[in-house]
Design a protein around this motif. Structure first.
Motif, PDB file in Angstrom:
ATOM      1  N   PRO A   8       0.807  -1.227   0.000  1.00 19.38           N
ATOM      2  CA  PRO A   8       0.000   0.000   0.000  1.00 19.38           C
ATOM      3  C   PRO A   8       0.835   1.270   0.000  1.00 19.38           C
ATOM      4  O   PRO A   8       0.309   2.357  -0.254  1.00 19.38           O
ATOM      5  N   ASN A   9       2.121   1.132   0.272  1.00 14.46           N
ATOM      6  CA  ASN A   9       3.002   2.303   0.293  1.00 14.46           C
ATOM      7  C   ASN A   9       3.729   2.524  -1.032  1.00 14.46           C
ATOM      8  O   ASN A   9       4.576   3.410  -1.144  1.00 14.46           O
ATOM      9  N   SER A  10       3.375   1.721  -2.037  1.00 12.38           N
ATOM     10  CA  SER A  10       3.943   1.900  -3.369  1.00 12.38           C
ATOM     11  C   SER A  10       3.144   2.944  -4.133  1.00 12.38           C
ATOM     12  O   SER A  10       1.932   3.063  -3.964  1.00 12.38           O
ATOM     13  N   LEU A  11       3.825   3.666  -5.002  1.00 14.29           N
ATOM     14  CA  LEU A  11       3.120   4.635  -5.839  1.00 14.29           C
ATOM     15  C   LEU A  11       2.200   3.918  -6.814  1.00 14.29           C
ATOM     16  O   LEU A  11       1.020   4.248  -6.937  1.00 14.29           O
ATOM     17  N   TYR A  12       2.753   2.917  -7.500  1.00 17.12           N
ATOM     18  CA  TYR A  12       1.974   2.131  -8.453  1.00 17.12           C
ATOM     19  C   TYR A  12       1.859   0.703  -7.929  1.00 17.12           C
ATOM     20  O   TYR A  12       2.872   0.014  -7.787  1.00 17.12           O
ATOM     21  N   PRO A  13       0.650   0.217  -7.669  1.00 18.04           N
ATOM     22  CA  PRO A  13       0.510  -1.155  -7.166  1.00 18.04           C
ATOM     23  C   PRO A  13       0.976  -2.181  -8.182  1.00 18.04           C
ATOM     24  O   PRO A  13       1.476  -3.240  -7.821  1.00 18.04           O
ATOM     25  N   ASN A  14       0.812  -1.850  -9.465  1.00 16.11           N
ATOM     26  CA  ASN A  14       1.283  -2.696 -10.555  1.00 16.11           C
ATOM     27  C   ASN A  14       2.166  -1.843 -11.449  1.00 16.11           C
ATOM     28  O   ASN A  14       1.685  -0.940 -12.131  1.00 16.11           O
ATOM     29  N   GLU A  15       3.458  -2.115 -11.447  1.00 13.66           N
ATOM     30  CA  GLU A  15       4.410  -1.288 -12.190  1.00 13.66           C
ATOM     31  C   GLU A  15       4.164  -1.312 -13.700  1.00 13.66           C
ATOM     32  O   GLU A  15       4.672  -0.463 -14.429  1.00 13.66           O
ATOM     33  N   GLN A  16       3.375  -2.284 -14.168  1.00 13.92           N
ATOM     34  CA  GLN A  16       3.047  -2.362 -15.586  1.00 13.92           C
ATOM     35  C   GLN A  16       1.882  -1.439 -15.961  1.00 13.92           C
ATOM     36  O   GLN A  16       1.602  -1.247 -17.148  1.00 13.92           O
ATOM     37  N   ILE A  17       1.187  -0.912 -14.966  1.00 11.58           N
ATOM     38  CA  ILE A  17       0.019  -0.052 -15.230  1.00 11.58           C
ATOM     39  C   ILE A  17       0.243   1.283 -14.529  1.00 11.58           C
ATOM     40  O   ILE A  17      -0.148   1.467 -13.373  1.00 11.58           O
ATOM     41  N   LYS A  18       0.866   2.223 -15.204  1.00  9.72           N
ATOM     42  CA  LYS A  18       1.219   3.503 -14.597  1.00  9.72           C
ATOM     43  C   LYS A  18       0.038   4.485 -14.577  1.00  9.72           C
ATOM     44  O   LYS A  18       0.177   5.603 -14.095  1.00  9.72           O
ATOM     45  N   SER A  19      -1.121   4.063 -15.102  1.00  7.98           N
ATOM     46  CA  SER A  19      -2.304   4.925 -15.047  1.00  7.98           C
ATOM     47  C   SER A  19      -3.025   4.802 -13.716  1.00  7.98           C
ATOM     48  O   SER A  19      -3.978   5.550 -13.451  1.00  7.98           O
ATOM     49  N   ILE A  20      -2.604   3.875 -12.884  1.00  2.44           N
ATOM     50  CA  ILE A  20      -3.241   3.662 -11.581  1.00  2.44           C
ATOM     51  C   ILE A  20      -2.213   3.887 -10.482  1.00  2.44           C
ATOM     52  O   ILE A  20      -1.150   3.256 -10.472  1.00  2.44           O
ATOM     53  N   CYS A  21      -2.526   4.792  -9.557  1.00  9.51           N
ATOM     54  CA  CYS A  21      -1.623   5.006  -8.425  1.00  9.51           C
ATOM     55  C   CYS A  21      -2.399   5.013  -7.124  1.00  9.51           C
ATOM     56  O   CYS A  21      -3.587   5.330  -7.088  1.00  9.51           O
ATOM     57  N   TYR A  22      -1.710   4.616  -6.073  1.00  6.42           N
ATOM     58  CA  TYR A  22      -2.284   4.688  -4.728  1.00  6.42           C
ATOM     59  C   TYR A  22      -2.190   6.134  -4.249  1.00  6.42           C
ATOM     60  O   TYR A  22      -1.098   6.671  -4.043  1.00  6.42           O
ATOM     61  N   ILE A  23      -3.349   6.743  -4.056  1.00  5.33           N
ATOM     62  CA  ILE A  23      -3.426   8.187  -3.831  1.00  5.33           C
ATOM     63  C   ILE A  23      -2.642   8.644  -2.605  1.00  5.33           C
ATOM     64  O   ILE A  23      -1.987   9.685  -2.631  1.00  5.33           O
ATOM     65  N   GLY A  45      -2.093  11.108 -15.981  1.00  5.98           N
ATOM     66  CA  GLY A  45      -1.314  11.469 -14.793  1.00  5.98           C
ATOM     67  C   GLY A  45      -2.032  11.156 -13.499  1.00  5.98           C
ATOM     68  O   GLY A  45      -2.534  12.058 -12.826  1.00  5.98           O
ATOM     69  N   ALA A  46      -2.078   9.879 -13.159  1.00  2.00           N
ATOM     70  CA  ALA A  46      -2.759   9.471 -11.932  1.00  2.00           C
ATOM     71  C   ALA A  46      -2.117  10.079 -10.696  1.00  2.00           C
ATOM     72  O   ALA A  46      -2.775  10.335  -9.687  1.00  2.00           O
ATOM     73  N   GLU A  47      -0.800  10.345 -10.795  1.00  3.49           N
ATOM     74  CA  GLU A  47      -0.074  10.898  -9.641  1.00  3.49           C
ATOM     75  C   GLU A  47      -0.407  12.370  -9.402  1.00  3.49           C
ATOM     76  O   GLU A  47       0.008  12.950  -8.399  1.00  3.49           O
ATOM     77  N   LYS A  48      -1.198  12.978 -10.294  1.00  2.00           N
ATOM     78  CA  LYS A  48      -1.578  14.384 -10.150  1.00  2.00           C
ATOM     79  C   LYS A  48      -2.940  14.548  -9.472  1.00  2.00           C
ATOM     80  O   LYS A  48      -3.639  15.538  -9.676  1.00  2.00           O
ATOM     81  N   PHE A  49      -3.305  13.595  -8.647  1.00  2.00           N
ATOM     82  CA  PHE A  49      -4.628  13.595  -8.025  1.00  2.00           C
ATOM     83  C   PHE A  49      -4.962  14.916  -7.337  1.00  2.00           C
ATOM     84  O   PHE A  49      -6.085  15.413  -7.419  1.00  2.00           O
ATOM     85  N   GLU A  50      -3.996  15.508  -6.660  1.00  2.00           N
ATOM     86  CA  GLU A  50      -4.270  16.739  -5.896  1.00  2.00           C
ATOM     87  C   GLU A  50      -4.780  17.871  -6.779  1.00  2.00           C
ATOM     88  O   GLU A  50      -5.488  18.761  -6.292  1.00  2.00           O
ATOM     89  N   GLU A  51      -4.452  17.847  -8.065  1.00  4.30           N
ATOM     90  CA  GLU A  51      -4.945  18.879  -8.972  1.00  4.30           C
ATOM     91  C   GLU A  51      -6.458  18.799  -9.151  1.00  4.30           C
ATOM     92  O   GLU A  51      -7.080  19.759  -9.623  1.00  4.30           O
ATOM     93  N   HIS A  52      -7.036  17.688  -8.758  1.00  6.42           N
ATOM     94  CA  HIS A  52      -8.481  17.485  -8.903  1.00  6.42           C
ATOM     95  C   HIS A  52      -9.238  17.831  -7.617  1.00  6.42           C
ATOM     96  O   HIS A  52     -10.439  17.585  -7.516  1.00  6.42           O
ATOM     97  N   VAL A  53      -8.507  18.377  -6.645  1.00  6.77           N
ATOM     98  CA  VAL A  53      -9.119  18.882  -5.403  1.00  6.77           C
ATOM     99  C   VAL A  53      -8.977  20.391  -5.447  1.00  6.77           C
ATOM    100  O   VAL A  53      -7.894  20.931  -5.222  1.00  6.77           O
TER     101      VAL A  53
END
Length: 212
Positions: A8-23, A45-53
Motif C-alpha cells: 500500500p506504500n507503493s506509488l503504483y501497485p502494478n508497475e506495468q500499469i502507470k495509469s493507476i496510483c495509490y493516492i 497522470g494518476a499521480e496528479k490527483f491533488e490537482e483534482h481537489v
C-alpha cells in the motif's frame, strides 16, 4: 516473507500499469487524508490527483477524507468550501481577491456558506468525470455513476447517479448492509484479506456471512 498483495506504500501497485496510483502516496497537503489501497485511475497522470481537489485553502480548515479500497476514475473533481461565495449580501462577487484597492472587502468567515469536511467512505467506486460538491458524505460501498454531480449525502451501499446525483437503488438488502457496515472488512490486515479474497469477490452473498 509471504506476500499478501501489493504494497500500500507503493506509488503504483502494478508497475506495468502507470495509469493507476495509490493516492495516499502522492498527497502533499495536510488537509487531505486517504486510506490504504485507494487508487486514482488516469492515463494523463494518476499521480496528479491533488490537482483534482480545487478551492482547498488552509485558512478555511475543511478536509477531504477518503477511506480505504476506493476506486476513483479519471476526471474526478472535489470542489471544496473555498469555492463558496457569500450569499447574504447584495452581490456574490469576490471583490477582495481581485486586489488593486478591493482587498478590504474580505467576507467574514461566518458569512460564507461553509459545508464542512468532504468524506468518502471505504470501498467506494466513483465513475469517470464525477464532481463532488463541498461537505458531501458518501457512504461505504457506494457506487457513483459516471458524469454525476454529487450535491448531497449518498447512503452506504447505494448506486447513485445523475445531475444532481440521486440514489437509484440499494446494492443489497438492509440486513446485509448492516452486516457489512459492522464487518468492516477494509480494516482487516493484509493476510486476512488475502485469505478471504474468494469470498469478498463472490456473487454468492451468503459466503460473506460465514467468515469467522
Amino acid at each position: 516473507m509471504e506476500k499478501y498483495g501489493p504494497n500500500p506504500n507503493s506509488l503504483y501497485p502494478n508497475e506495468q500499469i502507470k495509469s493507476i496510483c495509490y493516492i495516499k502516496n502522492v498527497i502533499t497537503r495536510n488537509n487531505i487524508m486517504v486510506g490504504d489501497y485507494t487508487y486514482y485511475d488516469d492515463i494523463d497522470g494518476a499521480e496528479k490527483f491533488e490537482e483534482h481537489v480545487t478551492h482547498h485553502y488552509d485558512f478555511i480548515g475543511d478536509k477531504l477524507i477518503i477511506g480505504k479500497f476506493c476506486a476513483i476514475a479519471k476526471g474526478i473533481e472535489f470542489v471544496m468550501n473555498g469555492a463558496n461565495h457569500r450569499m447574504n449580501s447584495v452581490t456574490t462577487y469576490p471583490f477582495n481577491i481581485m486586489s488593486n484597492g478591493w482587498e478590504h472587502a474580505v467576507p467574514e468567515r461566518s458569512d460564507l456558506p461553509l459545508k464542512g469536511d468532504t468524506v468518502v467512505g471505504n470501498d467506494v467506486w466513483i465513475g469517470q468525470n464525477v464532481t463532488v460538491m463541498p461537505g458531501v458524505h458518501i457512504g461505504n460501498g457506494a457506487v457513483i455513476a459516471a458524469n454525476s454531480t454529487i450535491v448531497k449525502d449518498i447512503p452506504a451501499y447505494s448506486v447513485a447517479g445523475g445531475n444532481p446525483c440521486k440514489v437509484i437503488r440499494q446494492r443489497f438488502d438492509d440486513e446485509l448492509i448492516e452486516y457489512l457496515e459492522a464487518l468492516k472488512w477494509w480494516d482487516w490486515d493484509a493476510e486476512r484479506i488475502f485469505k478471504n479474497l474468494e469470498t469478498l469477490c463472490s456473487s454468492d452473498l451468503n459466503k460473506i456471512k460465514e467468515i469467522k
